[in-house]
Design an enzyme around this catalytic site. Structure first.
Site, PDB file in Angstrom:
ATOM      1  CD  GLU A 177       6.324  -7.015  -1.880  1.00  0.00           C
ATOM      2  OE1 GLU A 177       6.391  -7.591  -2.649  1.00  0.00           O
ATOM      3  OE2 GLU A 177       6.878  -5.812  -1.546  1.00  0.00           O
ATOM      4  CG  ASP A 226      -2.363  -5.094   2.146  1.00  0.00           C
ATOM      5  OD1 ASP A 226      -3.335  -4.223   1.831  1.00  0.00           O
ATOM      6  OD2 ASP A 226      -2.026  -5.766   0.925  1.00  0.00           O
ATOM      7  CG  HIS A 248       3.383  -8.071  -4.219  1.00  0.00           C
ATOM      8  ND1 HIS A 248       4.028  -6.906  -3.875  1.00  0.00           N
ATOM      9  CD2 HIS A 248       1.661  -7.838  -3.880  1.00  0.00           C
ATOM     10  CE1 HIS A 248       3.156  -5.803  -4.350  1.00  0.00           C
ATOM     11  NE2 HIS A 248       1.360  -6.333  -4.561  1.00  0.00           N
ATOM     12  CG  ASN A 283       6.845  -8.391  -6.135  1.00  0.00           C
ATOM     13  OD1 ASN A 283       5.626  -8.826  -6.071  1.00  0.00           O
ATOM     14  ND2 ASN A 283       7.845  -7.396  -5.700  1.00  0.00           N
TER      15      ASN A 283
HETATM   16  N1  LIG Z   1      -0.414  -4.418  -1.739  1.00  0.00           N
HETATM   17  C1  LIG Z   1      -1.694  -4.240  -2.684  1.00  0.00           C
HETATM   18  C2  LIG Z   1      -1.919  -5.406  -3.190  1.00  0.00           C
HETATM   19  O1  LIG Z   1      -2.992  -5.968  -1.989  1.00  0.00           O
HETATM   20  C3  LIG Z   1      -2.754  -5.456  -4.772  1.00  0.00           C
HETATM   21  O2  LIG Z   1      -3.160  -6.732  -5.076  1.00  0.00           O
HETATM   22  C4  LIG Z   1      -1.177  -4.995  -5.306  1.00  0.00           C
HETATM   23  C5  LIG Z   1      -1.475  -4.867  -6.894  1.00  0.00           C
HETATM   24  O3  LIG Z   1      -1.689  -3.650  -6.221  1.00  0.00           O
HETATM   25  P1  LIG Z   1      -2.647  -2.695  -8.025  1.00  0.00           P
HETATM   26  O4  LIG Z   1      -3.525  -3.704  -7.821  1.00  0.00           O
HETATM   27  O5  LIG Z   1      -3.025  -1.041  -7.875  1.00  0.00           O
HETATM   28  O6  LIG Z   1      -1.458  -3.282  -9.469  1.00  0.00           O
HETATM   29  O7  LIG Z   1      -0.920  -4.065  -4.418  1.00  0.00           O
HETATM   30  C6  LIG Z   1      -0.415  -3.322  -3.975  1.00  0.00           C
HETATM   31  O8  LIG Z   1       0.067  -2.644  -3.060  1.00  0.00           O
END
Ligand SMILES: N[C@@H]1[C@@H](O)[C@H](O)[C@@H](COP(=O)(O)O)O[C@@H]1O
Length: 252
Positions: A142, A66, A137, A135
């Site tokens: 989302e 992304d 995702h 959440n």
């Molecule tokens: N877009 C990314 C995801 O690919 C990631 O897996 C998630 C968790 O983030 P983190 O690993 O920093 O908790 O949210 C981010 O915003």
């Protein structure tokens, strides 16, 4: 789903790095799906140590999940910049073979279609690395995302904006509101998936992803329909799983 456990995040990173290295090692033209965020950082550190010790990933093609919409690619928190800094350089990837969605494209719908086509042209993703949002995702899919969704523009959930404000001096107002993300259908097309999660803040999402119903309300629950998914967790992220989920403790 296979679930592997380690006491801490560094151990989970070592286990995940072993899985990634084993999957890619014998492929003539490996295709790796890469994620940003803090979840895969222990994995990248462990993999970088293996590259330092002789593992060659220079022929690997990589596709990021992304990118924010509205950040220039040279912004330090754009995923173009994050992937270059945290993945391409430490893993010794060839920058020419590393792809990130064009969140800054004038026509993001066309950019999304080009990204899907590029993944197909590369032969599909051999192994997709994933984190998970608090959440539930995956990528920036989302709650509300369909299981067959493809690369598209999405609006970030308030929880995600709040969580990611730590990368923008704690100012949620500076976090982009939209992103260009691979869809859940795109992610599920990978031949193998390794999801890394650590810390108590992920425990609820992990338990619902593994044990809850498959639902768009918890996008990671759609991973249940993939035949080759491994969750690599630390004890805190696994703390809300029921004993029936049969996690396997792995020595580092
Ligand atoms: N877009 C990314 C995801 O690919 C990631 O897996 C998630 C968790 O983030 P983190 O690993 O920093 O908790 O949210 C981010 O915003």
């Amino acid at each position: 789903m296979r679930i592997l456990l380690s006491p801490d995040a560094a151990g989970a990173g070592e286990i995940a790095a072993t899985l990634v290295a084993a999957s890619l090692r014998d492929l003539p033209a490996p295709v790796l799906g890469v994620a940003t965020g803090s979840s895969p950082q222990p994995l990248y550190r462990a993999l970088a140590a293996r590259v330092h010790a002789g593992l060659d990933l220079s022929r690997t093609t990589a596709f990021a999940l992304d990118e924010y919409v509205g950040l220039p690619v040279d912004h330090p928190e754009s995923y173009h910049a994050v992937i270059a800094r945290e993945v391409t350089a430490p893993l010794g990837l060839d920058a020419e073979r590393v792809h990130v969605p064009e969140g800054a494209a004038a026509d993001p719908v066309a950019a999304a279609a080009r990204y899907e086509a590029a993944i197909v042209a590369a032969g599909g993703v051999d192994l997709q690395i994933l984190g998970i949002g608090a959440n539930g995702h995956i990528g920036f899919n989302e709650p509300g995302s369909d299981a067959d969704s493809r690369t598209r523009i999405v609006e970030l959930a308030p929880r995600t904006v709040a969580d990611n404000s730590r990368f923008f001096d704690g100012d949620a107002g500076r976090v982009p509101t939209h992103a260009l993300t691979q869809g859940i259908g795109t992610i599920l097309a990978a031949r193998e998936i390794v999801l890394v999660a650590w810390g108590e803040s992920k425990a609820d999402a992990v338990a619902r992803a593994v044990e809850g119903p498959q639902t768009a309300e918890l996008p990671a629950s759609f991973l249940q329909r993939h035949a080759r998914v491994t969750l690599v967790l630390d004890h805190a992220a696994a703390s809300k799983l029921s004993p029936n989920s049969l996690p396997v403790e792995v020595a580092r």
